[in-house]
Write an enzyme that holds these catalytic residues in place. Structure first.
Site, PDB file in Angstrom:
ATOM      1  N   CYS A  98     -13.087  -6.207  21.315  1.00  0.00           N
ATOM      2  CA  CYS A  98     -12.116  -5.694  20.077  1.00  0.00           C
ATOM      3  C   CYS A  98     -11.030  -5.075  21.069  1.00  0.00           C
ATOM      4  O   CYS A  98     -10.436  -4.321  20.323  1.00  0.00           O
ATOM      5  CB  CYS A  98     -12.875  -5.163  19.121  1.00  0.00           C
ATOM      6  SG  CYS A  98     -13.850  -3.673  19.991  1.00  0.00           S
ATOM      7  N   CYS A 116       0.778  -1.171  -0.020  1.00  0.00           N
ATOM      8  CA  CYS A 116       0.049  -0.058   0.086  1.00  0.00           C
ATOM      9  C   CYS A 116       0.773   1.294  -0.045  1.00  0.00           C
ATOM     10  O   CYS A 116       1.659   1.345   0.875  1.00  0.00           O
ATOM     11  CB  CYS A 116      -0.961  -0.292   1.456  1.00  0.00           C
ATOM     12  SG  CYS A 116      -1.788   1.433   1.473  1.00  0.00           S
ATOM     13  N   CYS A 130      -2.782   4.308   7.287  1.00  0.00           N
ATOM     14  CA  CYS A 130      -3.351   3.363   7.898  1.00  0.00           C
ATOM     15  C   CYS A 130      -2.587   2.766   9.037  1.00  0.00           C
ATOM     16  O   CYS A 130      -2.974   3.071  10.360  1.00  0.00           O
ATOM     17  CB  CYS A 130      -3.769   2.503   6.722  1.00  0.00           C
ATOM     18  SG  CYS A 130      -5.001   1.436   7.020  1.00  0.00           S
ATOM     19  N   GLU A 172     -29.756  -4.308  23.602  1.00  0.00           N
ATOM     20  CA  GLU A 172     -28.937  -3.337  22.750  1.00  0.00           C
ATOM     21  C   GLU A 172     -29.408  -2.081  23.167  1.00  0.00           C
ATOM     22  O   GLU A 172     -30.776  -1.950  23.242  1.00  0.00           O
ATOM     23  CB  GLU A 172     -28.955  -3.799  21.392  1.00  0.00           C
ATOM     24  CG  GLU A 172     -28.610  -3.081  20.305  1.00  0.00           C
ATOM     25  CD  GLU A 172     -27.283  -2.437  20.460  1.00  0.00           C
ATOM     26  OE1 GLU A 172     -26.454  -3.161  20.506  1.00  0.00           O
ATOM     27  OE2 GLU A 172     -27.056  -1.122  20.164  1.00  0.00           O
ATOM     28  N   TYR A 216     -25.258  -6.529  24.341  1.00  0.00           N
ATOM     29  CA  TYR A 216     -24.453  -5.556  23.197  1.00  0.00           C
ATOM     30  C   TYR A 216     -24.882  -6.441  21.937  1.00  0.00           C
ATOM     31  O   TYR A 216     -23.771  -6.551  21.471  1.00  0.00           O
ATOM     32  CB  TYR A 216     -23.171  -5.349  23.827  1.00  0.00           C
ATOM     33  CG  TYR A 216     -22.848  -4.926  25.145  1.00  0.00           C
ATOM     34  CD1 TYR A 216     -22.830  -3.572  25.181  1.00  0.00           C
ATOM     35  CD2 TYR A 216     -22.468  -5.702  26.224  1.00  0.00           C
ATOM     36  CE1 TYR A 216     -22.429  -2.963  26.662  1.00  0.00           C
ATOM     37  CE2 TYR A 216     -22.397  -5.201  27.438  1.00  0.00           C
ATOM     38  CZ  TYR A 216     -22.237  -3.857  27.648  1.00  0.00           C
ATOM     39  OH  TYR A 216     -22.180  -3.399  29.000  1.00  0.00           O
ATOM     40  N   CYS A 252      -6.957   0.891  -2.173  1.00  0.00           N
ATOM     41  CA  CYS A 252      -7.073   0.272  -0.924  1.00  0.00           C
ATOM     42  C   CYS A 252      -7.085  -0.975  -0.769  1.00  0.00           C
ATOM     43  O   CYS A 252      -8.149  -1.620  -1.196  1.00  0.00           O
ATOM     44  CB  CYS A 252      -8.108   1.040   0.363  1.00  0.00           C
ATOM     45  SG  CYS A 252      -8.489   0.164   1.567  1.00  0.00           S
TER      46      CYS A 252
END
Ligand SMILES: C[S@@+](CC[C@H](N)C(=O)[O-])C[C@H]1O[C@@H](n2cnc3c(N)ncnc32)[C@H](O)[C@@H]1O
Length: 471
Positions: free
Chosen positions: A426, A77, A83, A349, A328, A174
């Site tokens: 995450c 890239c 990024c 949620e 969630y 990308c």
């Protein structure tokens, strides 16, 4: 620290980069003093320039690479510095570094001195995997160092420069999105440059028309959505862009115009006009089909999303008798994915539109043993809002945002007395923090598996299974 070296702002130091920190900075040490270096990868010897010194650590940037890393790979890239420099690390080493980051978070922040991952699920496809991209239109193009003086900088279609909300780097290719996305991006740029009425919106002055070009790809269905986000509605003005893209790309199955009149720099529209096809794409995960509209949340890596949900399902080991809470739940994908193996699933949620999508997706797949509830989980259980009609859970799945669970939620969760808790995250640092609370309140950490959802970026996804102590 060594007497000979004073680490302070402005100083240049030769450093050996030993590892990668969570977030993607290279890590070096002088004696035991830690220096984080932006844009450095493990195995490199570099000259770093220090720009920040704090008690216990410093931060720097790479001034010069003295010795290349043995783990370095050719960078595909041209925009990796916007990024992430992680792209220049071999994929095998990326997995090693990310695993070490998860383990480090659980050792240091969670206090689990014996913690080690039980598995790592690597991605088979490490490029062109993203099923959603959001490019920004801007009248403030970031000009690269090697560009000639006086170059036109009044139009860009691309991604934000790191740390610069006001500057956009023009992106022409990308490698994280499917190839057709790059062709659409180039065509959109060309049409806008040829049509003076298609002016980018300026977030400083709030003048201008075009805000975002969002692309969604149905990786398992070949559906393709183009969402043009504008600051007001004017379909006539948009028509050169609409007509060109539809003519050039018969692959497009959905085109919508979202209108965001607010100052907030988000692609989320207050209202949407359907320009072509259907107002959603379809995507398949396992046996299920989902309708994903422009503003719906959906895992951004379809193949690894499937791997993640399969692993969650395996770790829970359902028998068909269990009551499962999916906390969630977003658009309900995890709960729907495992519903055929459970007695009943309840999704919780806070965002109404996500719950509407969840209901729709349950209907679409003829799943009848799920219910979705609107709940702000920071306070929902603690303040006794759980309706009496809902049975207590045997299994709880939690998948909170990056910040992890609100501490009231983490403290309250054990009181629901589920036999197992599966925590999908995450962000391993907040996951480790929350894991500590669960283990102080009667749970045992049984297993942890990292799933690489985001190759060539510093992002991490990790699953942890807890069971009630004594079970
Ligand atoms: C990481 S996403 C989970 C997505 C979903 N499990 C999936 O796999 O598609 C986190 C979700 O938490 C929701 N959320 C954030 N804060 C919340 C809160 N206080 N109460 C309830 N939901 C919340 C967000 O709207 C988002 O849908």
């Amino acid at each position: 620290m060594s007497d000979l070296i004073t680490i302070k702002r402005g100083v240049e130091l030769e450093l050996d980069i030993k590892s990668l920190a969570y977030g993607g900075m290279g890590v070096a040490k002088i004696d035991n003093f830690v220096i984080f270096v932006k844009g450095a990868i493990p195995g490199e010897k570099i000259i770093a320039r220090i720009y920040k010194k704090r008690k216990g650590y410093a931060e720097g940037t790479v001034k010069e690479v003295v010795e290349k890393s043995n783990y370095a790979e050719k960078i595909r890239c041209n925009h990796y510095y916007v990024c992430s420099k992680v792209q220049s690390l071999s994929y095998d080493q990326q997995i090693i570094e990310k695993s070490n980051q998860v383990e480090d978070a659980f050792h240091r922040l969670g206090g689990f001195s014996e913690f080690s991952l039980h598995g790592k699920i690597e991605a088979e496809q490490t490029y062109n995997y993203r099923n959603k991209m959001e490019f920004t239109f801007s009248p403030h193009r970031w000009v690269l160092e090697d560009e000639p003086e006086g170059v036109d900088k009044s139009f860009a279609l691309g991604l934000h420069m790191t740390g610069r909300y006001d500057k956009i780097l023009d992106i022409n290719n990308c490698h994280l999105q499917p190839e057709i996305g790059n062709h659409i991006l180039s065509s959109a740029r060309e049409v806008c440059l040829q049509n003076p009425q298609l002016r980018p919106y300026d977030p400083k002055t709030h003048i201008g028309f075009l805000r975002f070009l969002m692309l969604r790809f149905g990786v398992n269905t070949n559906d393709l959505m183009v969402n043009i986000v504008t600051s007001y509605s004017d379909i006539n003005k948009l028509s050169p862009l609409i007509d060109t893209l539809l003519k050039k790309f018969p692959e497009i199955t959905s085109m919508v115009n979202n209108v965001n009149t607010r100052k907030a720099d988000v692609a989320f529209g207050e209202y949407e006009t359907l320009l072509y096809g259907e107002p959603f794409i379809r995507e398949k995960l396992g046996k299920l089909t989902f309708e994903v509209s422009a503003n719906s949340f959906f895992q951004t890596n379809t193949k690894q999303g499937e791997a993640l949900y399969n692993e969650v399902s395996k770790m829970i080991g359902l028998t068909g008798e269990e009551i499962v809470y999916d906390l969630y739940c977003g658009t309900g994908t995890i709960g729907l994915f495992i519903a055929d193996k459970a007695k009943e699933v309840y999704g919780f949620e806070v965002i109404r539109s996500a719950l509407d999508d969840a209901e729709k997706n349950a209907d679409l797949n003829n799943i009848e043993n799920v219910q979705f509830l609107k709940a702000n989980l920071d306070t929902f259980f603690k303040s006794g809002q759980l309706p009496n009609r809902i049975p207590k859970p045997d299994i709880i799945i939690v998948d909170p945002p990056r910040a992890g669970m609100h501490s009231d939620m983490a403290q309250y969760l054990p009181k629901l007395k589920a036999k197992k808790i599966i925590y999908v995250s995450c962000n391993p640092t907040t996951q480790a923090r929350d894991a500590k609370i669960l283990c102080e309140k009667g749970y045992e950490l049984k297993k942890s598996v990292m799933v690489d959802m985001f190759p060539h970026t510093p992002h991490i996804e990790n699953i942890v299974l807890f069971s009630k102590q004594g079970l």
